[in-house]
Design an enzyme around this catalytic site. Structure first.
Site, PDB file in Angstrom:
ATOM      1  N   HIS A 256       0.837  -1.208   0.000  1.00 24.96           N
ATOM      2  CA  HIS A 256       0.000   0.000   0.000  1.00 24.96           C
ATOM      3  C   HIS A 256       0.876   1.264   0.000  1.00 24.96           C
ATOM      4  O   HIS A 256       0.702   2.156  -0.852  1.00 24.96           O
ATOM      5  CB  HIS A 256      -0.912  -0.025   1.236  1.00 24.96           C
ATOM      6  CG  HIS A 256      -1.837   1.151   1.342  1.00 24.96           C
ATOM      7  ND1 HIS A 256      -3.155   1.106   0.921  1.00 24.96           N
ATOM      8  CD2 HIS A 256      -1.637   2.414   1.802  1.00 24.96           C
ATOM      9  CE1 HIS A 256      -3.708   2.287   1.128  1.00 24.96           C
ATOM     10  NE2 HIS A 256      -2.815   3.101   1.660  1.00 24.96           N
ATOM     11  N   GLU A 257       1.810   1.328   0.918  1.00 23.95           N
ATOM     12  CA  GLU A 257       2.655   2.521   1.013  1.00 23.95           C
ATOM     13  C   GLU A 257       3.564   2.662  -0.210  1.00 23.95           C
ATOM     14  O   GLU A 257       3.887   3.778  -0.627  1.00 23.95           O
ATOM     15  CB  GLU A 257       3.482   2.519   2.303  1.00 23.95           C
ATOM     16  CG  GLU A 257       2.654   2.497   3.598  1.00 23.95           C
ATOM     17  CD  GLU A 257       1.564   3.573   3.681  1.00 23.95           C
ATOM     18  OE1 GLU A 257       1.729   4.632   3.065  1.00 23.95           O
ATOM     19  OE2 GLU A 257       0.548   3.329   4.358  1.00 23.95           O
ATOM     20  N   HIS A 260       1.707   4.603  -2.769  1.00 22.15           N
ATOM     21  CA  HIS A 260       1.805   6.052  -2.528  1.00 22.15           C
ATOM     22  C   HIS A 260       3.177   6.579  -2.945  1.00 22.15           C
ATOM     23  O   HIS A 260       3.292   7.616  -3.602  1.00 22.15           O
ATOM     24  CB  HIS A 260       1.629   6.344  -1.030  1.00 22.15           C
ATOM     25  CG  HIS A 260       0.204   6.274  -0.548  1.00 22.15           C
ATOM     26  ND1 HIS A 260      -0.804   7.026  -1.099  1.00 22.15           N
ATOM     27  CD2 HIS A 260      -0.377   5.549   0.455  1.00 22.15           C
ATOM     28  CE1 HIS A 260      -1.952   6.783  -0.453  1.00 22.15           C
ATOM     29  NE2 HIS A 260      -1.718   5.873   0.482  1.00 22.15           N
ATOM     30  N   GLU A 286      -4.731   7.768  -3.015  1.00 16.75           N
ATOM     31  CA  GLU A 286      -5.226   6.493  -2.496  1.00 16.75           C
ATOM     32  C   GLU A 286      -5.526   5.517  -3.642  1.00 16.75           C
ATOM     33  O   GLU A 286      -5.436   4.301  -3.466  1.00 16.75           O
ATOM     34  CB  GLU A 286      -6.466   6.744  -1.630  1.00 16.75           C
ATOM     35  CG  GLU A 286      -6.873   5.598  -0.728  1.00 16.75           C
ATOM     36  CD  GLU A 286      -5.886   5.275   0.400  1.00 16.75           C
ATOM     37  OE1 GLU A 286      -4.901   6.014   0.603  1.00 16.75           O
ATOM     38  OE2 GLU A 286      -6.112   4.254   1.076  1.00 16.75           O
TER      39      GLU A 286
HETATM   40 ZN    ZN Z   1      -3.159   5.181   1.848  1.00 17.49          ZN
END
Ligand code: ZN
Length: 491
Positions: A256-257, A260, A286
């Site tokens: 997830h990170e 980003h 996101e």
């Molecule tokens: Zn996030």
């Protein structure tokens, strides 16, 4: 020097100082010795004071009006649009109100943490009432007679409105509640069991980050209590955490990170230290983390490859084969916590928060009635009772730090990810064959070319529309979720 050059030169230094402030925050969550908290508070206050003075500097207004009508490139015009927007906001909110919000929210966070630990909503209520009142005041100041909630939302997602979100979420809620009901009637798939050594989890997390194209030469992976990403350009850092029984926590937080951070690393280097040099909105940001984590990372093709990496790292993980692993990765469970939720139920958590915070900002819901309203809505959407406040309305830090209008950007990110996934699959028809070999490059390259490199050049919904060829709607996400879980649970 022209007004435009002067303005962009001034902005460049502001952006550099903001990056330094961000790195101080990163340090605070990862490396700072515990005894340095007070000293760091002074350091942060000093740099935030400088940033505030620069962002409200009256010369900005002069430069902006002098630059009006100047011939400029499309990126320069976009830069000015961002600067004007941010400057107008600072002019609308009285300095006294901004200072009061900063003061109250920094105290409220501590009150919230103690109230959550004690499962005591009443202990948090006075702080919540104060924060809501201040944000209402700020929303009214920003809204110019419009909807105060829209004005707050606009801080995180430019030009989005609650009415548009309402229409989108209205389409999602009945389809998702119906699907979760059918899924939860089925037997629960087996989860992982085994020994998941901490160092092995971190090693695999690093390998996964590299697999998704994260550039360790321009970033680093450390540990923190809550995973986050920080910085941009050639210094985009990420953090993760490990849990001895649940390696997914570490691995999927990392992916997830990485989503980003790859967005930040992928922005056109020409935009560094300009308002275009970062992700354009929370929702678009996101979308990148979610598509890496879910549509790619939790796909059958990719988890087939990941299963082999897992058994190589940990030996017996309690599931016999790649198919069992795919089911374990995508297991839907009766649970209360948003951050631990699966793809199917996650958006229901968000819609609940969106409706309640919007009602608090409009005054339709008194903060004193929040706990009861939360529990009623949870029962309606999830079908069972919230046993205590730490599993209900006290679970998230957001409202205590004054984040109103932020929650819906999580679901908007999922909606955008759904749209991008549909377009990406069309553009790369053999994507699964690559993912099955642990090769994410066709996906990450497509996302880089169509979304990431633009940074703040276009408006949020415009970036998605340009990438997909149509305006974003919830339909592709809903179709994807329904197809995936219908097949997974044999409905
Ligand atoms: Zn996030």
């Amino acid at each position: 020097m022209s007004a435009l050059t002067d303005l962009l030169e001034f902005q460049k230094e502001t952006e550099a100082l903001a990056a330094i402030a961000g790195r101080l925050e990163w340090d605070q969550e990862t490396m700072m010795p515990p005894g340095a908290a007070e000293q760091r508070g002074e350091e942060q206050a000093a740099i935030q004071g400088i940033l505030h003075a620069r962002r409200t500097d009256p010369r900005i207004a002069d430069w902006l009006s002098a630059a009006d009508g100047t011939e400029m490139s499309a990126p320069q015009a976009a830069m000015l649009r961002h600067i004007r927007r941010d400057y107008d906001k600072t002019q609308k909110v009285p300095a006294k109100l901004a200072a009061e919000i900063a003061r109250v929210t920094s105290v409220a966070q501590g009150t919230w943490a103690a109230a959550r630990a004690a499962d005591d909503f009443q202990a948090f209520l006075p702080s919540l009432e104060r924060v809501v009142a201040l944000r209402q005041e700020e929303g009214q100041a920003l809204a110019d007679g419009g909807d105060p909630y829209d004005a707050l939302l606009d801080n995180y997602e430019a030009e989005m409105t609650a009415a548009r979100l309402d229409a989108m979420f209205g389409e999602m809620r009945p389809r998702l509640t119906a699907l979760r009901e059918r899924v939860l009637e089925k037997p629960e798939p087996k989860g992982l069991t085994g020994t998941f050594r901490d160092d092995k989890q971190m090693e695999l997390a690093r390998a996964l980050a590299a697999t998704f194209g994260y550039d360790f030469n321009r970033g680093r992976l450390d540990r923190s209590v809550h995973p986050f990403s920080s910085g941009g350009g050639s210094d985009a850092r990420i953090t993760t955490r490990t849990s001895p029984d649940d390696p997914f926590n570490c691995l999927y937080s990392t992916i997830h990170e990485v989503g980003h951070a790859c967005y930040e690393q992928g922005i056109d280097p020409e935009y560094l230290f300009t308002p275009l040099g970062q992700g354009v909105s929370m929702g678009v940001h996101e979308s990148q983390s979610r598509i890496y984590e879910n549509q790619i990372g939790r796909s059958r093709a990719f988890t087939g490859w990941l299963f082999d990496q897992m058994t190589a790292a940990f030996g017996d993980i309690g599931v016999a084969d790649a198919e069992g692993f795919y089911h374990a990765v995508n297991r839907v469970q009766k649970a209360f916590i948003r951050t631990e939720s699966d793809e199917l139920q996650y958006n229901l958590h968000i819609m609940l928060r969106f409706d309640l915070e919007r009602a608090m900002v409009s005054g339709d819901l008194k903060p004193a009635d929040l706990e009861a309203a939360w529990n009623d809505r949870f029962k309606a959407d999830f079908g069972y009772d919230v046993p205590r406040a730490s599993l209900g309305c006290l679970q998230d830090v957001h409202w205590s730090v004054g984040l109103f209008g932020y929650f819906p950007t999580y679901s908007l990110g999922n909606v955008y990810a759904g749209c991008l996934n549909a377009a990406m699959r069309k553009a790369v028809p053999d994507l699964d064959a690559h993912l099955a070999k642990g090769d994410t490059a066709p996906a990450t390259t497509w996302l880089h070319d169509n979304v990431q490199r633009h940074g703040g050049l276009y408006r949020p919904a415009e970036v998605i529309e340009k990438a997909c060829g149509t305006a974003p709607t919830a339909a592709p996400l809903l179709d994807y979720i329904e197809a995936k879980f219908t097949e997974l649970y044999d409905l």
